[in-house]
Design a protein around this motif. Structure first.
Motif, mmCIF file in Angstrom:
data_model
loop_
_atom_site.group_PDB
_atom_site.id
_atom_site.type_symbol
_atom_site.label_atom_id
_atom_site.label_comp_id
_atom_site.label_asym_id
_atom_site.label_seq_id
_atom_site.Cartn_x
_atom_site.Cartn_y
_atom_site.Cartn_z
ATOM 1 N N THR A 52 0.829 -1.204 0.000
ATOM 2 C CA THR A 52 0.000 0.000 0.000
ATOM 3 C C THR A 52 0.863 1.254 0.000
ATOM 4 O O THR A 52 0.583 2.224 -0.720
ATOM 5 C CB THR A 52 -0.934 0.007 1.225
ATOM 6 N N THR A 53 1.936 1.243 0.794
ATOM 7 C CA THR A 53 2.847 2.388 0.849
ATOM 8 C C THR A 53 3.521 2.608 -0.493
ATOM 9 O O THR A 53 3.647 3.750 -0.968
ATOM 10 C CB THR A 53 3.907 2.175 1.937
ATOM 11 N N LEU A 54 3.951 1.522 -1.140
ATOM 12 C CA LEU A 54 4.583 1.634 -2.448
ATOM 13 C C LEU A 54 3.602 2.191 -3.480
ATOM 14 O O LEU A 54 3.952 3.068 -4.280
ATOM 15 C CB LEU A 54 5.110 0.272 -2.892
ATOM 16 N N CYS A 55 2.373 1.693 -3.464
ATOM 17 C CA CYS A 55 1.364 2.201 -4.395
ATOM 18 C C CYS A 55 1.067 3.681 -4.126
ATOM 19 O O CYS A 55 0.918 4.477 -5.061
ATOM 20 C CB CYS A 55 0.073 1.393 -4.274
ATOM 21 N N HIS A 149 1.977 -6.279 -8.750
ATOM 22 C CA HIS A 149 0.743 -6.862 -9.282
ATOM 23 C C HIS A 149 -0.380 -5.821 -9.288
ATOM 24 O O HIS A 149 -1.143 -5.720 -10.266
ATOM 25 C CB HIS A 149 0.316 -8.066 -8.442
ATOM 26 N N LEU A 150 -0.496 -5.086 -8.204
ATOM 27 C CA LEU A 150 -1.564 -4.091 -8.103
ATOM 28 C C LEU A 150 -1.422 -3.005 -9.159
ATOM 29 O O LEU A 150 -2.408 -2.571 -9.765
ATOM 30 C CB LEU A 150 -1.550 -3.465 -6.699
ATOM 31 N N ILE A 151 -0.192 -2.571 -9.392
ATOM 32 C CA ILE A 151 0.050 -1.483 -10.345
ATOM 33 C C ILE A 151 -0.033 -1.964 -11.786
ATOM 34 O O ILE A 151 -0.629 -1.306 -12.650
ATOM 35 C CB ILE A 151 1.418 -0.835 -10.071
ATOM 36 N N GLU A 152 0.558 -3.124 -12.068
ATOM 37 C CA GLU A 152 0.637 -3.599 -13.452
ATOM 38 C C GLU A 152 -0.614 -4.337 -13.913
ATOM 39 O O GLU A 152 -0.983 -4.275 -15.088
ATOM 40 C CB GLU A 152 1.869 -4.499 -13.609
ATOM 41 N N ASP A 153 -1.267 -5.055 -12.994
ATOM 42 C CA ASP A 153 -2.419 -5.865 -13.386
ATOM 43 C C ASP A 153 -3.749 -5.130 -13.242
ATOM 44 O O ASP A 153 -4.744 -5.528 -13.846
ATOM 45 C CB ASP A 153 -2.469 -7.151 -12.558
ATOM 46 N N ILE A 154 -3.778 -4.106 -12.407
ATOM 47 C CA ILE A 154 -5.011 -3.329 -12.232
ATOM 48 C C ILE A 154 -4.717 -1.914 -12.724
ATOM 49 O O ILE A 154 -4.240 -1.057 -11.982
ATOM 50 C CB ILE A 154 -5.467 -3.316 -10.756
ATOM 51 N N LYS A 155 -4.965 -1.686 -13.988
ATOM 52 C CA LYS A 155 -4.549 -0.452 -14.643
ATOM 53 C C LYS A 155 -5.321 0.774 -14.170
ATOM 54 O O LYS A 155 -4.777 1.868 -14.091
ATOM 55 C CB LYS A 155 -4.689 -0.587 -16.164
ATOM 56 N N GLU A 156 -6.615 0.583 -13.862
ATOM 57 C CA GLU A 156 -7.437 1.727 -13.486
ATOM 58 C C GLU A 156 -7.171 2.098 -12.028
ATOM 59 O O GLU A 156 -7.419 1.294 -11.116
ATOM 60 C CB GLU A 156 -8.925 1.415 -13.657
ATOM 61 N N PRO A 157 -6.685 3.314 -11.760
ATOM 62 C CA PRO A 157 -6.377 3.723 -10.382
ATOM 63 C C PRO A 157 -7.567 3.604 -9.434
ATOM 64 O O PRO A 157 -7.415 3.166 -8.297
ATOM 65 C CB PRO A 157 -5.929 5.184 -10.532
ATOM 66 N N ALA A 158 -8.755 3.974 -9.912
ATOM 67 C CA ALA A 158 -9.940 3.915 -9.046
ATOM 68 C C ALA A 158 -10.196 2.484 -8.584
ATOM 69 O O ALA A 158 -10.503 2.239 -7.409
ATOM 70 C CB ALA A 158 -11.160 4.461 -9.782
ATOM 71 N N ARG A 159 -10.066 1.521 -9.493
ATOM 72 C CA ARG A 159 -10.292 0.112 -9.138
ATOM 73 C C ARG A 159 -9.188 -0.396 -8.220
ATOM 74 O O ARG A 159 -9.441 -1.142 -7.278
ATOM 75 C CB ARG A 159 -10.368 -0.743 -10.399
ATOM 76 N N ARG A 160 -7.938 -0.001 -8.507
ATOM 77 C CA ARG A 160 -6.810 -0.430 -7.678
ATOM 78 C C ARG A 160 -7.009 -0.005 -6.225
ATOM 79 O O ARG A 160 -6.845 -0.798 -5.298
ATOM 80 C CB ARG A 160 -5.510 0.152 -8.217
#
Length: 219
Positions: A52-55, A149-160
């Motif tokens: 979460t901190t990295l994102c 995975h969160l950044i690369e596989d879930i492209k839409e920021p709102a969904r991430r």
């Protein structure tokens, strides 16, 4: 958090339900895996806190979408550091895992000479990517892998950020049940903790224990 409580059907899980509901259980379930995390809630919290901190640092749109995930993530870390007796794991387990994460982060960043948070996050992502994740036992490497995975596989920021917010809301509920009333009463005497209010709510609702970890265990 209210949605997580209403949707759990009285069975609290360690993030499983939120991942299922958001359609990402298939490729993120390993981050809730008891066999990969030695069954400790502390290790799961640390892996997701690191991610979460990295994102938060690496996503330029984080401030626009993130209001819940980072707040609960930091609060869970606060509990691990200052009141581990309010969490399911023994305090010695929490202390050991916290020390491990600090040692690993220091090892990855040793000699890099940067003090800015954003630069450190970029370095961690780069280093862990180049060494194949650094081994499954390493907390920081697992957190970086999850962030990737969160950044690369879930492209839409709102969904991430919805995935992260829903996970943390469920995790907050998951760690709240406790049979140790004395610990929570002690917290009230010191001014109270948010988790104590949740504990009281869940106790009155008859939800005194954590539920299953795996999707197939949820009916």
């Amino acid at each position: 958090m209210v949605d997580s409580l209403l949707g759990c059907n009285g069975r609290l899980t360690k993030g499983v339900t939120s991942l299922q509901n958001n359609g990402v259980y298939g490729h993120l379930s390993w981050a809730c895996d008891d066999t990969a995390t030695d069954g400790s809630v502390t290790r799961t919290i640390m892996v997701w806190h690191i991610a979460t901190t990295l994102c938060e640092q690496l996503d330029p749109l984080a401030k626009e979408y993130d209001t819940v995930a980072s707040t609960i993530s930091r609060y869970c870390l606060h509990l691990l550091v200052f009141t581990p007796n309010l969490l399911p794991d023994h305090s010695s387990v929490s202390d050991s895992i916290l020390d491990q994460s600090i040692d690993e982060a220091s090892m990855f960043l040793k000699g890099k000479g940067t003090k800015k948070m954003l630069d450190r996050c970029k370095l961690l992502m780069e280093i862990t990517a180049h060494n194949g994740g650094g081994g499954e036992a390493r907390l920081v490497a697992q957190g970086a892998r999850l962030a990737r995975h969160l950044i690369e596989d879930i492209k839409e920021p709102a969904r991430r950020w919805k995935v992260l917010a829903d996970f943390w809301a469920e995790m907050m509920l998951y760690v709240s049940p406790s049979n140790d009333a004395r610990a929570h009463l002690g917290a009230v005497a010191r001014g109270g903790e948010f988790i104590t209010h949740l504990w009281s709510l869940l106790t009155h609702a008859g939800m005194l224990k954590q539920g299953p970890t795996w999707a197939e265990d949820i009916v």
